[in-house]
Write a protein that holds these residues in place. Sequence first.
Motif, PDB file in Angstrom:
ATOM      1  N   PRO A 106      -7.183  -7.294  17.378  1.00 30.81           N
ATOM      2  CA  PRO A 106      -7.968  -6.869  18.683  1.00 30.81           C
ATOM      3  C   PRO A 106      -8.308  -5.414  18.420  1.00 30.81           C
ATOM      4  N   SER A 107      -6.998  -4.562  18.302  1.00 32.86           N
ATOM      5  CA  SER A 107      -7.139  -3.121  18.559  1.00 32.86           C
ATOM      6  C   SER A 107      -7.150  -2.274  17.354  1.00 32.86           C
ATOM      7  N   GLY A 108      -6.213  -2.627  16.773  1.00 33.55           N
ATOM      8  CA  GLY A 108      -5.879  -1.722  15.455  1.00 33.55           C
ATOM      9  C   GLY A 108      -4.911  -0.948  15.754  1.00 33.55           C
ATOM     10  N   GLN A 109      -4.417  -0.759  17.212  1.00 34.34           N
ATOM     11  CA  GLN A 109      -3.638   0.537  17.507  1.00 34.34           C
ATOM     12  C   GLN A 109      -2.388   0.144  17.456  1.00 34.34           C
ATOM     13  N   ALA A 110      -1.432   0.914  16.895  1.00 36.99           N
ATOM     14  CA  ALA A 110       0.097   0.886  17.081  1.00 36.99           C
ATOM     15  C   ALA A 110       0.759   2.222  17.361  1.00 36.99           C
ATOM     16  N   ARG A 111       1.998   2.057  17.723  1.00 37.12           N
ATOM     17  CA  ARG A 111       2.677   3.360  18.010  1.00 37.12           C
ATOM     18  C   ARG A 111       4.426   2.932  17.297  1.00 37.12           C
ATOM     19  N   LEU A 112       4.455   3.945  16.659  1.00 36.98           N
ATOM     20  CA  LEU A 112       5.935   3.828  15.890  1.00 36.98           C
ATOM     21  C   LEU A 112       6.846   4.984  16.312  1.00 36.98           C
ATOM     22  N   THR A 157      -3.804   3.708  13.567  1.00 39.47           N
ATOM     23  CA  THR A 157      -4.698   2.349  13.162  1.00 39.47           C
ATOM     24  C   THR A 157      -3.992   1.628  12.127  1.00 39.47           C
ATOM     25  N   ALA A 158      -3.827   0.356  12.451  1.00 35.76           N
ATOM     26  CA  ALA A 158      -3.197  -0.601  11.776  1.00 35.76           C
ATOM     27  C   ALA A 158      -4.169  -1.423  11.151  1.00 35.76           C
ATOM     28  N   GLU A 159      -3.834  -1.899  10.078  1.00 42.82           N
ATOM     29  CA  GLU A 159      -4.702  -2.865   9.368  1.00 42.82           C
ATOM     30  C   GLU A 159      -3.920  -3.688   8.881  1.00 42.82           C
ATOM     31  N   ILE A 160      -4.342  -5.033   8.576  1.00 40.72           N
ATOM     32  CA  ILE A 160      -3.665  -6.046   7.806  1.00 40.72           C
ATOM     33  C   ILE A 160      -4.349  -6.030   6.254  1.00 40.72           C
ATOM     34  N   VAL A 161      -3.282  -6.150   5.430  1.00 39.76           N
ATOM     35  CA  VAL A 161      -3.670  -6.032   4.004  1.00 39.76           C
ATOM     36  C   VAL A 161      -2.959  -7.318   3.418  1.00 39.76           C
ATOM     37  N   ARG A 200       4.494 -14.402  -1.267  1.00 37.58           N
ATOM     38  CA  ARG A 200       4.675 -15.265  -0.063  1.00 37.58           C
ATOM     39  C   ARG A 200       3.385 -15.463   0.933  1.00 37.58           C
ATOM     40  N   PRO A 201       2.685 -16.788   0.829  1.00 38.33           N
ATOM     41  CA  PRO A 201       1.439 -16.703   1.313  1.00 38.33           C
ATOM     42  C   PRO A 201       1.715 -16.730   3.166  1.00 38.33           C
ATOM     43  N   ALA A 202       2.598 -16.731   3.550  1.00 32.56           N
ATOM     44  CA  ALA A 202       2.838 -16.650   5.020  1.00 32.56           C
ATOM     45  C   ALA A 202       2.966 -15.138   5.573  1.00 32.56           C
ATOM     46  N   TRP A 203       3.112 -14.273   4.400  1.00 34.78           N
ATOM     47  CA  TRP A 203       3.220 -12.906   4.804  1.00 34.78           C
ATOM     48  C   TRP A 203       2.003 -11.996   4.511  1.00 34.78           C
ATOM     49  N   VAL A 204       2.043 -11.045   5.443  1.00 35.13           N
ATOM     50  CA  VAL A 204       0.962  -9.991   5.064  1.00 35.13           C
ATOM     51  C   VAL A 204       1.477  -8.580   5.438  1.00 35.13           C
ATOM     52  N   TYR A 205       1.002  -7.778   4.769  1.00 30.83           N
ATOM     53  CA  TYR A 205       1.350  -6.329   4.843  1.00 30.83           C
ATOM     54  C   TYR A 205       0.521  -5.601   6.273  1.00 30.83           C
ATOM     55  N   LEU A 206       1.152  -4.621   6.760  1.00 25.63           N
ATOM     56  CA  LEU A 206       0.512  -3.893   7.778  1.00 25.63           C
ATOM     57  C   LEU A 206       0.613  -2.389   7.134  1.00 25.63           C
TER      58      LEU A 206
END
Length: 151
Positions: free
Chosen positions: A68-74, A88-92, A116-122
């Motif tokens: 929804p937003s692509g925003q993240a704080r770490l 800004t976060a994106e799924i890869v 692993r198909p159930a996993w994605v990178y951020l």
Amino acid sequence: MSEREPARSPEQRKQDALDRLEKEEDVWVATASADGVPCLVPLSFVWDRGTLLMATRRTNPTAVNVNPSGQARLTLGHTRDVVLIEGTAEIVEGADLPAESGDAFAEKLVWDPRARPAWVYLRITPHTVKAWREVNELAGRDLMRDSTWLI
């Protein structure tokens, strides 16, 4: 650290933050759902070409919240020695990840979610980086603004 210690120079704070990004393995990641429900989780990461790369299950709230937003704080560290990153976060997808990035992740963290198909990178691209230890460093805590290092 104590307040009696002198404040680090901006250059030293930047170098300390970069050293932590290179060496540390875990970071706290905060996201929010489209309706504002917060999520805070620790994830393992690798500092990869100026971004933070981490992996999670595609159904976990952290991954779902990215859309929804692509925003993240770490945050790295504890309250008396913190590096705060907003970006800004994106799924890869694993198949779309450059081989060098996947190899760096697997080597540093000793596991490889690419198959692993159930996993994605951020991938989090920092826009703001702040670092401070004590109140005497609050005034100069901004190290990056608008994706540009200030020092």
